[in-house]
Design a protein around this motif. Structure first.
Motif, short mmCIF file in Angstrom:
data_model
loop_
_atom_site.label_atom_id
_atom_site.label_comp_id
_atom_site.label_asym_id
_atom_site.label_seq_id
_atom_site.Cartn_x
_atom_site.Cartn_y
_atom_site.Cartn_z
N ALA A 99 0.83 -1.21 0.00
CA ALA A 99 0.00 0.00 0.00
C ALA A 99 0.86 1.26 0.00
N GLN A 100 2.13 1.12 0.36
CA GLN A 100 3.05 2.26 0.40
C GLN A 100 4.08 2.19 -0.72
N THR A 101 3.76 1.41 -1.75
CA THR A 101 4.70 1.19 -2.85
C THR A 101 4.28 1.97 -4.09
N GLY A 102 5.20 2.76 -4.64
CA GLY A 102 4.97 3.46 -5.89
C GLY A 102 5.28 2.56 -7.08
N LEU A 103 4.78 2.93 -8.24
CA LEU A 103 4.96 2.12 -9.44
C LEU A 103 5.33 3.02 -10.61
N ILE A 104 6.43 2.71 -11.28
CA ILE A 104 6.85 3.44 -12.48
C ILE A 104 7.21 2.41 -13.54
N VAL A 105 6.65 2.57 -14.73
CA VAL A 105 6.93 1.65 -15.84
C VAL A 105 7.50 2.45 -17.01
N ALA A 106 8.62 1.97 -17.55
CA ALA A 106 9.25 2.58 -18.71
C ALA A 106 8.95 1.76 -19.96
N PHE A 107 8.47 2.43 -21.00
CA PHE A 107 8.14 1.79 -22.26
C PHE A 107 8.87 2.47 -23.42
N SER A 108 8.91 1.77 -24.54
CA SER A 108 9.28 2.40 -25.80
C SER A 108 8.09 2.35 -26.76
N THR A 109 7.69 1.15 -27.13
CA THR A 109 6.58 1.02 -28.07
C THR A 109 5.25 0.70 -27.40
N GLY A 110 5.27 0.19 -26.18
CA GLY A 110 4.03 -0.02 -25.44
C GLY A 110 3.17 -1.16 -25.98
N CYS A 111 1.86 -0.92 -26.00
CA CYS A 111 0.89 -1.97 -26.33
C CYS A 111 0.76 -2.16 -27.84
N LEU A 112 1.76 -2.74 -28.44
CA LEU A 112 1.79 -2.88 -29.89
C LEU A 112 0.71 -3.79 -30.44
#
Length: 354
Positions: A99-112
């Motif tokens: 509950a105290q955890t942040g989330l960061i996601v790095a993409f280039s092309t994503g949902c191809l």
């Protein structure tokens, strides 16, 4: 050489969890000792021609669990890669800490996969045929939302899009959140999924060169993640420095950006090679010639293909695993394929103390 503004790190990041989804399998053992198998995939524009690709096996037993999740029943493959890698990285913390955890996601092309399916239908059948169910799954934030909801991560959530260096930008964003005490820890993920349409894009960019079969560019897919928090004195493996924002618009500028980026790091710090079969390999090996190059003997030396941010996440995990008495500090440069140059440094404090 222009540099995007980003403050220098004031505190270090401790690595307290990791997760891997790769074409060779799931988990660190597959990444460190496995080898991906080629799948021949035809070009969309030239169905009679095919190119090798490293793909993730979505029939693996671990994915069956996520395929039963109501939230993920219509999700794209990249969402499955992310949620599995995230669950691995979070395995050592409890529900209250999530509950105290942040989330960061790095993409280039994503949902191809879903993006191509949606727009191909529109092109062939017109706008009225566009699927309202598919459209939400085409945006970068969609997989991030799936991960946060499925794994009950209630901290801040963010997605970044860029070339390979988006992985470093994501780690630096995590540092900012921790510095400002927005969250207790941050899960940083890099992920890419493959669709055959990208083969035509790579061909047009001049990256697919059959005559160089021994070192040919092979697209790949998968994900990896690190769970990080502010480093404490007893933490063993830490990220000590992150540099990004060195942008370029030509290969000449890329060299200047790389020189400036590497100048931010201790010249005595040994480095690993992060590129293999892409255009930046010659540039990287040339610029690192004056540094001690530390191979990763504990890991199987194989080519993992090109999966942009996922590749950089895989290589960060491999580099962190290799930190030991002989390599207590390592510089990991990240040569972005079309935007900027970045780098990070890691240390094994246990090795240094000994």
């Amino acid at each position: 050489m222009p540099r995007l503004f980003f403050p220098a790190m004031k505190t270090e990041l401790a690595i307290i969890g990791q997760g891997i989804v790769s074409p060779a399998g799931l988990g660190s053992d597959a990444l460190l000792h496995g080898e991906p198998a080629e799948t021949m995939v035809p070009f969309v524009s030239r169905p009679g021609q095919a190119w090798p690709v490293f793909k993730v096996d979505l029939k693996a037993a671990a994915f069956a669990r996520w395929q039963k999740e109501p939230r993920l029943r219509r999700a794209s493959p990249i969402s499955y890669f992310l949620v599995e890698a995230a669950e691995q990285a979070l395995s050592n913390i409890g529900e209250s800490e999530r509950a105290q955890t942040g989330l960061i996601v790095a993409f280039s092309t994503g949902c191809l996969v879903y993006s191509r399916r949606l727009f191909e239908t529109v092109v062939k059948q017109g706008q009225k045929a566009a699927s309202p169910a598919l459209f939400p799954e085409t945006v970068f934030n969609s997989p991030v939302s799936h991960v946060a909801s499925t794994l009950r991560l209630e901290g801040a959530a963010y997605s970044l899009a860029g070339d390979e260096t988006a992985w470093v930008a994501a780690l630096k964003t995590a540092w900012l959140w921790l510095e400002r005490e927005r969250v207790k820890q941050v899960l940083v993920l890099g992920a890419e999924e493959f669709d055959s349409a990208i083969l035509d894009a790579y061909r047009c960019a001049g990256w697919l060169k059959p005559q160089e079969s021994a070192r040919r560019f092979i697209p790949a897919e998968g994900a990896a993640g690190l769970l990080v928090r502010r480093a404490l004195p007893h933490d063993a493996k830490v990220i000590t420095q992150l540099e990004d924002g060195l942008i370029y618009t030509s290969q000449k500028e890329a060299r200047a950006a790389a020189v400036r980026c590497l100048d931010y790091f201790d010249p005595a710090m040994p480095a690993v090679i992060s590129t293999q079969h892409n255009w930046a390999n010659h540039l990287e090996t040339t610029l690192l010639a004056n540094r001690a190059i530390k191979p990763l003997p504990e890991t199987k030396q194989v080519y993992w293909g090109e999966a942009s941010t996922a590749s950089m996440a895989w290589n960060t995990v491999r580099t962190a695993t290799a930190l030991n008495l002989d390599r207590p500090r390592i510089l990991f440069p990240v040569f972005g394929s079309n935007h900027q140059v970045a780098a990070l440094a890691m240390e094994n404090r246990t090795s240094i103390a000994n």
